[in-house]
Design a protein around this motif. Structure first.
Motif, PDB file in Angstrom:
ATOM      1  N   LEU A 343      35.514  72.090  46.465  1.00  0.00           N
ATOM      2  CA  LEU A 343      35.521  72.093  45.005  1.00  0.00           C
ATOM      3  C   LEU A 343      34.512  73.122  44.511  1.00  0.00           C
ATOM      4  O   LEU A 343      33.398  73.221  45.031  1.00  0.00           O
ATOM      5  N   VAL A 344      34.900  73.900  43.509  1.00  0.00           N
ATOM      6  CA  VAL A 344      34.016  74.898  42.902  1.00  0.00           C
ATOM      7  C   VAL A 344      33.947  74.607  41.407  1.00  0.00           C
ATOM      8  O   VAL A 344      34.981  74.428  40.760  1.00  0.00           O
ATOM      9  N   PHE A 345      32.723  74.554  40.854  1.00  0.00           N
ATOM     10  CA  PHE A 345      32.541  74.256  39.439  1.00  0.00           C
ATOM     11  C   PHE A 345      31.986  75.477  38.709  1.00  0.00           C
ATOM     12  O   PHE A 345      31.049  76.119  39.189  1.00  0.00           O
ATOM     13  N   SER A 346      32.545  75.761  37.530  1.00  0.00           N
ATOM     14  CA  SER A 346      32.054  76.850  36.684  1.00  0.00           C
ATOM     15  C   SER A 346      31.995  76.375  35.239  1.00  0.00           C
ATOM     16  O   SER A 346      32.892  76.642  34.446  1.00  0.00           O
ATOM     17  N   LEU A 347      30.934  75.652  34.900  1.00  0.00           N
ATOM     18  CA  LEU A 347      30.766  75.114  33.544  1.00  0.00           C
ATOM     19  C   LEU A 347      29.311  75.264  33.119  1.00  0.00           C
ATOM     20  O   LEU A 347      28.407  75.255  33.954  1.00  0.00           O
ATOM     21  N   GLY A 348      29.108  75.405  31.809  1.00  0.00           N
ATOM     22  CA  GLY A 348      27.746  75.536  31.295  1.00  0.00           C
ATOM     23  C   GLY A 348      27.653  76.354  30.025  1.00  0.00           C
ATOM     24  O   GLY A 348      26.777  76.135  29.191  1.00  0.00           O
TER      25      GLY A 348
END
Length: 473
Positions: A343-348
């Motif tokens: 899983l890869v997360f790209s939030l902010g």
């Protein structure tokens, strides 16, 4: 002799009391700092994945599959508008599949039918309009699942056509994801023509002669004056010689009506989806109503090839935050249908625009991970730090603080980090991004060139970390 000694001691005194002039120490350019092993100093290294040991299980699978070539390895990348366009993630997908094999496109969604932007790889169209709702809005009883956007109709009569534009992503298997895995759709690749024999009234054209009136013309063809007026849009009985009238006579003639009807394919199902497998690779398919269904709710479509390698699915919603995904349990339930190995997360970015403090940002990130783990999804995780941006034309210090916090907790929380914020120069480098044409006019979103560079840098860091993993074995 005494005078010479006095001169000597005076010179010696003034020499020893003279101050050494200060010299300015020049900072060492980042590119000249020698890299050291992360075991020696526990800090991120440029161009690599930080705390890469957290994803060693994935590296083991990749290494095994390089030899055996018999597995599909699923990577799922979740984010916001930086991901919805699929520009960065498509670059990553291409690079990793070039190295490890192309097992398919992965999750796709009809963004066009939800009236928003999406990947250029697929095009969707339908003869009917669809209702949609995004996870960024207040909680509502809508079928918002794996794509973060709900799409539905409460009546049939539709044909939803999907065309794959990139030949590299022709598919053998298509999976349909719906709420509670309900059987709402059929699939078709072709249609058959049904012909119906019927009759129709013979229509003639009558040219009005001098002295004729509607009554005499109606009597001639055994029709009513009202019919002639209705078919020719006449408001009164006044007619003019030389003009023409269309008249439907009482005579009939044979007529053949041809209608196309889609031929449903033989669909199978498992615990996660309804699917169809074709021996021949497909680039076009139609979703049509299942005749037994009353409602039609589509959460996503998965495309796979009959080949081993990487499937790289991207999930993005414009304006999304961790808290938006956390609102909808169906998202986490359906995440299992993608069988993630990473899983890869790209939030902010959107959290920063709401001035969310770093402590609560980390709280939302941890809740997101806990919701995933509650579904017994044990896939390793890479968290990307958010890319540099300006906040109302001023330095976005929230992004800087989020990035530091992510790295600080990575080892304790057991995930890896790719520091995109630092790779793109941090806050001090944002002006250079503008000069290079990498960031857009809003100083938040990036150009196609900028997103593709991000994807390329991540793929390089991933492959470099994988090579290091193999060297250390």
């Amino acid at each position: 002799m005494i005078n010479k000694l006095m001169v000597f001691f005076c010179c010696l005194f003034f020499t020893t009391n003279e101050k050494t002039p200060k010299t300015d120490v020049q900072p060492i350019p980042k590119s000249m700092i020698q890299k050291v092993d992360t075991a020696a100093i526990d800090e991120p290294i440029d161009g690599q994945i930080y705390n890469a040991k957290a994803i060693s299980d994935l590296f083991h699978k990749l290494e095994k599959n390089e030899g055996e070539k018999n597995q599909k390895i699923n990577i799922v990348h979740i984010g916001d508008s930086h991901i919805q366009s699929d520009l960065m993630t498509n670059e990553i997908r291409k690079k990793l599949q070039q190295q490890f094999g192309n097992a398919g496109r992965g999750l796709v969604f009809p963004y066009q039918l939800a009236r928003t932007n999406g990947s250029y790889n697929e095009r969707f169209k339908s003869n009917r309009t669809w209702e949609s709702y995004r996870n960024i809005y207040p909680v509502k009883q809508c079928p918002i699942g794996i794509s973060g956007i709900g799409l539905w109709r409460d009546s049939g009569g539709f044909v939803l056509e999907m065309n794959v534009k990139d030949p590299a992503y022709k598919f053998n298997t298509i999976k349909i994801i719906t709420p509670q895995n309900q059987n709402m759709f059929d699939l078709a690749t072709s249609s058959k023509i049904n012909s119906i024999q019927t009759t129709e009234r013979r229509v003639i054209t009558h040219k009005i002669k001098k002295g004729e009136v509607l009554g005499s013309i109606a009597d001639k063809y055994n029709v009513s004056v009202a019919e002639i007026k209705r078919e020719n849009h006449l408001k009164s009985n006044n007619i003019r010689a030389g003009r023409t009238l269309k008249i439907s006579t009482n005579e009939t003639r044979a007529k053949t009506i041809s209608m196309s009807e889609f031929v449903p394919l033989a669909i199978e199902s498992d615990s996660f989806s309804h699917y169809y497998n074709s021996e021949n690779a497909l680039s076009r398919i139609f979703l049509i109503p299942n005749k037994e269904a009353k409602d039609y709710e589509l959460n996503g479509i998965v495309l796979e090839k009959d080949a081993p390698g990487i499937i790289y699915s991207s999930i993005g919603v414009n304006g999304a935050k961790y808290s938006d995904y956390n609102k909808y349990p169906l998202f986490f339930d359906q995440l299992k249908s993608l069988h993630p190995d990473l899983l890869v997360f790209s939030l902010g970015t959107n959290e920063s625009y709401e001035h969310l403090d770093p402590e609560n940002y980390i709280k939302e990130l941890r809740e997101f991970i806990n919701n995933i783990r509650a579904q017994k999804i044990d896939a390793p995780i890479i968290v990307m730090t958010p890319p540099p941006s300006l906040l109302r034309r001023k330095p976005n210090t929230y992004i800087d603080n989020y990035s530091r916090q992510i790295i600080d907790i990575a080892q304790k929380d057991g995930f890896a980090v790719w520091d995109l914020y630092d790779e793109f120069g941090g806050m001090s480098g944002i002006r250079q991004l503008k000069v290079q044409g990498l960031i857009g006019p809003d100083w938040v979103h990036y150009s196609k060139k900028g997103y593709e560079k991000q994807g390329n840098l991540f793929a390089q860091a991933f492959l470099r970390s994988y090579d290091n993993f193999k060297l250390k074995k």
